[in-house]
Design a protein around this motif. Structure first.
Motif, PDB file in Angstrom:
ATOM      1  N   PRO A  67       0.803  -1.232   0.000  1.00  0.00           N
ATOM      2  CA  PRO A  67       0.000   0.000   0.000  1.00  0.00           C
ATOM      3  C   PRO A  67       0.829   1.273   0.000  1.00  0.00           C
ATOM      4  O   PRO A  67       0.450   2.264  -0.632  1.00  0.00           O
ATOM      5  CB  PRO A  67      -0.850  -0.123   1.276  1.00  0.00           C
ATOM      6  CG  PRO A  67      -0.201  -1.185   2.101  1.00  0.00           C
ATOM      7  CD  PRO A  67       0.468  -2.105   1.144  1.00  0.00           C
ATOM      8  N   GLU A  68       1.975   1.270   0.693  1.00  0.00           N
ATOM      9  CA  GLU A  68       2.826   2.471   0.706  1.00  0.00           C
ATOM     10  C   GLU A  68       3.322   2.803  -0.702  1.00  0.00           C
ATOM     11  O   GLU A  68       3.379   3.969  -1.095  1.00  0.00           O
ATOM     12  CB  GLU A  68       4.027   2.269   1.632  1.00  0.00           C
ATOM     13  CG  GLU A  68       3.678   2.041   3.088  1.00  0.00           C
ATOM     14  CD  GLU A  68       3.579   0.565   3.452  1.00  0.00           C
ATOM     15  OE1 GLU A  68       3.733   0.236   4.636  1.00  0.00           O
ATOM     16  OE2 GLU A  68       3.354  -0.268   2.526  1.00  0.00           O
ATOM     17  N   SER A 111       0.345   3.838  -3.056  1.00  0.00           N
ATOM     18  CA  SER A 111      -0.061   5.219  -2.742  1.00  0.00           C
ATOM     19  C   SER A 111       0.935   6.214  -3.315  1.00  0.00           C
ATOM     20  O   SER A 111       0.554   7.297  -3.784  1.00  0.00           O
ATOM     21  CB  SER A 111      -0.185   5.392  -1.227  1.00  0.00           C
ATOM     22  OG  SER A 111      -1.182   4.543  -0.704  1.00  0.00           O
ATOM     23  N   LYS A 153       0.465   9.237  -6.495  1.00  0.00           N
ATOM     24  CA  LYS A 153       0.824  10.658  -6.424  1.00  0.00           C
ATOM     25  C   LYS A 153       1.528  11.147  -7.682  1.00  0.00           C
ATOM     26  O   LYS A 153       1.388  12.313  -8.070  1.00  0.00           O
ATOM     27  CB  LYS A 153       1.731  10.911  -5.209  1.00  0.00           C
ATOM     28  CG  LYS A 153       1.022  10.818  -3.879  1.00  0.00           C
ATOM     29  CD  LYS A 153       1.884  11.369  -2.750  1.00  0.00           C
ATOM     30  CE  LYS A 153       3.099  10.511  -2.461  1.00  0.00           C
ATOM     31  NZ  LYS A 153       3.875  11.004  -1.294  1.00  0.00           N
ATOM     32  N   LEU A 159      -8.297   0.227  -1.297  1.00  0.00           N
ATOM     33  CA  LEU A 159      -7.248   1.241  -1.405  1.00  0.00           C
ATOM     34  C   LEU A 159      -7.417   2.047  -2.691  1.00  0.00           C
ATOM     35  O   LEU A 159      -7.282   3.283  -2.682  1.00  0.00           O
ATOM     36  CB  LEU A 159      -5.869   0.581  -1.369  1.00  0.00           C
ATOM     37  CG  LEU A 159      -4.671   1.503  -1.572  1.00  0.00           C
ATOM     38  CD1 LEU A 159      -4.605   2.556  -0.470  1.00  0.00           C
ATOM     39  CD2 LEU A 159      -3.369   0.700  -1.626  1.00  0.00           C
ATOM     40  N   LEU A 161      -7.885   6.047  -3.161  1.00  0.00           N
ATOM     41  CA  LEU A 161      -6.967   6.856  -3.962  1.00  0.00           C
ATOM     42  C   LEU A 161      -7.680   7.503  -5.141  1.00  0.00           C
ATOM     43  O   LEU A 161      -7.269   8.572  -5.609  1.00  0.00           O
ATOM     44  CB  LEU A 161      -5.815   5.980  -4.474  1.00  0.00           C
ATOM     45  CG  LEU A 161      -4.894   5.386  -3.403  1.00  0.00           C
ATOM     46  CD1 LEU A 161      -3.924   4.391  -4.026  1.00  0.00           C
ATOM     47  CD2 LEU A 161      -4.116   6.481  -2.688  1.00  0.00           C
TER      48      LEU A 161
END
Length: 711
Positions: free
Chosen positions: A574-575, A578, A582, A604, A608
């Motif tokens: 997930p990090e 994510s 961006k 998730l 997002l």
């Protein structure tokens, strides 16, 4: 060498038995001897006749931790190559059986057997380590028929023993859910070279499996040409029933969005879309590896597998070549064939079908197929000449290579991770992006760029240690590692005092130098010390930010027109996802699951709210002569088509989905591709360039219906 020549002679003489040199080790048909046979969790039943009226003894492996049947004696098998056991799976489903040979020094040789349901077979176990990867293949032969008899090989044999000092042979299973029955007969020692038996003349002149027959198997050049002509007529009919699209494959009779000269993304009424350069809604239905030049297979070191290779003076000799694909990556682990002479059966078959201008015919045929089958995108690793025709949109990859620092995650399938904090990495990205965009930055047919493929952001397991394996290995590097310097800076900024870090992490350190030193043993995340996982997560996100921002900045510098399509995630943390959201225009996933939604975190993605693509998926089978059914193997071609329909329908039920790309266009070679030995039946067409008809019919129906529905 003389023995091998003799065995090859036997193999070519169908009237002779390759097991003529057998000697009995033990007969399970005789009364069990308590001093020779030990049964733990196994019930030894009376001898019975099977369906073929063959006498065999039933043994039942009960629901215990590791039921096993062990033979004890003193055997000298120095002059033998293998042992054989007459065996039958008495259940209605496949079983996994383990056979272990132990010598007097307690060294072991461990064989894993995938035992199919069906009639009795001769299980043959080589007395040395063996796997299909030894011969350069992802998966090899496990069963074959010769002289009216069925033979079975282990999927792998691992270990090493002294064949002169064998004292136990055991058969076992791993805690069966219910009692499992086998029928067994006589165990023999034999001098048969079973690998030669299994693989001798496996491949015919067209690159097909000689051991199997199936509809559409090519038997002559005339058949190749006839089938190509029949397909051409079929494509004409199919092409009349495709939905209205703009020149780029955009959906509908009129544009729904603002035209912008290049592909972009836009959200409209709750759904994300690609938008074609002319302003039409576009969903990317693509195929990877659409190229005639990726089907080579090594022949050096295993020429006995090929029944009929072209003469060096033949017109087909142009399809020989040489390569060295040894890389040391985990993908090549255990691969015994990775360099030497190769042959390209696919291009040879194209030549047989179309003659000297086969590449022109191939290009034209691919375009016709894509239009008729409902595909609208040429995916990764595809033919540049095909892309250059500007008949279909396409994607490109940016491959970042350089002499920057790297970090192991422990997975490392395609190599170590780049140290994204290393200034040399930034330069490597700049060089790679400049090269990738040079001839593409003004091309409206290009959808966008992927950065790398399936990077090892962590391991594939579910544990916190797997999740943060990359971070933990950063801490094990020297203090000259840019990534480690960045992590230390983060920790010092948060804790200032080493004592505070030691308390938060539950570790015994008195100085920062202890963490900075090479080989520091990073603590595992735990519920007792939640700060460990928090700090690891922050650093992993920072690591990913450096990667994606560096690529994004270079793309903006060299090509501000086209989309950044993400990283083609296989490891989905997930990090990292994510971070990708961006900096990337689209988040891309490679997933081998029955449904698309099983291949990523749908919650998730909803949070997002970014467009996503599935950039690799497929369904294979062991039909049509295949040895490996691919990562997701189903029963037959009909089920491949139904699986495609379920997967794609499920994918576009998610309003964030803007594309699905099938892997791949052509079946992988029977004896393995050069890169890593993969040899799956996962293609839309086979090695003779014939479409998998039952699959294609369902693919066409699914694609056309989807385009009609979404517009």
């Amino acid at each position: 060498m003389l023995k091998r020549i003799f065995i090859l002679f036997l193999l070519s003489s169908c009237s002779l038995s390759v097991f003529a040199q057998e000697q009995e080790l033990y007969s399970f048909l005789n009364k069990p001897l308590s001093d020779k046979l030990l049964a733990i969790g196994v019930s030894i039943m009376p001898v019975e006749a099977n369906q073929q009226n063959e006498s065999l003894r039933r043994v039942v492996f009960n629901n215990t931790e590791k039921p096993r049947l062990t033979l004890t004696s003193a055997w000298d098998l120095t002059e033998k190559d293998s042992i054989s056991l007459r065996i039958q799976n008495a259940m209605d489903w496949d079983l996994t059986l383990y056979v272990t040979l132990t010598d007097t020094d307690n060294s072991t040789l461990n064989a894993v057997i995938a035992l199919p349901a069906g009639p009795a077979q001769n299980l043959v176990i080589p007395l040395e380590s063996f796997s299909s990867r030894t011969w350069g293949m992802r998966e090899g032969i496990t069963s074959w028929q010769s002289g009216g008899n069925l033979y079975l090989l282990p999927t792998s044999v691992v270990g090493k023993i002294d064949p002169s000092k064998i004292d136990t042979i055991s058969l076992s299973m791993d805690k069966p859910a219910v009692a499992q029955s086998l029928l067994i007969g006589t165990m023999n020692k034999t001098d048969a070279d079973v690998e030669q038996m299994a693989y001798y003349h496996l491949v015919d002149k067209y690159g097909q499996n000689t051991r199997m027959t199936w509809p559409q198997k090519i038997l002559s050049n005339k058949q190749l040409k006839t089938m190509a002509e029949e397909e051409s007529q079929e494509l004409v009919k199919w092409s009349k029933n495709t939905p209205t699209q703009d020149i780029y494959g955009g959906i509908g009779k009129r544009p729904q969005f603002r035209a912008s000269k290049y592909f972009r993304t836009e959200k409209y009424k709750g759904r994300w879309y690609f938008v074609s350069p002319n302003g039409y809604a576009f969903i990317s239905l693509g195929v990877n590896t659409v190229t005639p030049d990726d089907s080579q297979t090594y022949i050096d070191g295993r020429d006995f597998m090929f029944a009929s290779l072209p003469d060096a003076k033949s017109v087909l000799a142009r399809f020989y070549g040489y390569a060295n694909t040894s890389s040391g990556n985990a993908a090549q682990g255990g691969l015994g064939v990775d360099q030497g002479k190769w042959f390209d059966f696919y291009q040879a078959n194209l030549y047989r079908t179309y003659g000297i201008n086969f590449l022109d015919e191939w290009h034209e045929n691919v375009i016709k197929r894509f239009k008729a089958w409902g595909f609208n995108t040429i995916g990764n690793w595809s033919d540049n000449s095909l892309i250059g025709l500007h008949k279909l949109p396409y994607t490109r990859s940016i491959y970042i290579r350089g002499d920057y620092n790297t970090v192991s995650s422990g997975l490392d399938w395609w190599g170590y991770m780049p140290d994204t904090f290393d200034p040399k990495f930034s330069q490597a990205v700049d060089d790679a992006v400049k090269l990738a965009t040079k001839d593409n930055k003004n091309d409206p047919w290009l959808i966008g760029y992927f950065a790398d493929n399936e990077l090892s952001w962590g391991k594939l397991g579910d544990s916190p240690t797997d999740h943060y394996s990359l971070v933990m290995n950063v801490l094990a590097q020297t203090d000259t590692s840019p990534a480690k310097q960045a992590f230390l800076k983060q920790l010092k900024g948060k804790y200032t005092d080493i004592a505070k870090l030691a308390k938060a992490w539950g570790i015994n350190v008195q100085q920062w130098d202890a963490i900075a030193s090479k080989g520091f043993n990073a603590p595992q995340p735990s519920a007792e010390y939640p700060a460990i996982e928090q700090d690891y997560g922050i650093f992993l996100a920072n690591y990913a930010d450096h990667y994606f921002k560096t690529v994004k900045d270079s793309l903006k510098k060299y090509d501000s027109h086209h989309l950044f399509l993400g990283n083609r995630f296989a490891v989905k943390l997930p990090e990292v996802i994510s971070s990708c959201a961006k900096f990337c225009d689209v988040i891309s996933f490679n997933t081998y699951t029955m449904l698309a939604s099983q291949g990523y975190d749908t919650k998730l993605i909803a949070q997002l709210d970014r467009p996503i693509m599935i950039t690799e998926f497929s369904f294979g089978s062991k039909t049509m002569g295949a040895l490996w059914g691919g990562p997701i193997s189903v029963t037959n071609e009909k089920e491949r088509g139904e699986s495609y329909q379920r997967f794609v329908s499920d994918a576009f039920a998610d309003p964030h989905m803007v594309g699905t790309h099938w892997f791949q266009y052509i079946d992988e070679p029977l004896t393995g591709r050069l890169l890593d030995g993969e040899n799956g039946h996962v293609g839309l067409v086979n090695i003779t360039d014939r479409p998998a008809h039952e699959l294609i019919k369902k693919v066409k129906e699914t694609n056309i219906n989807l385009l009609e529905k979404i517009r």
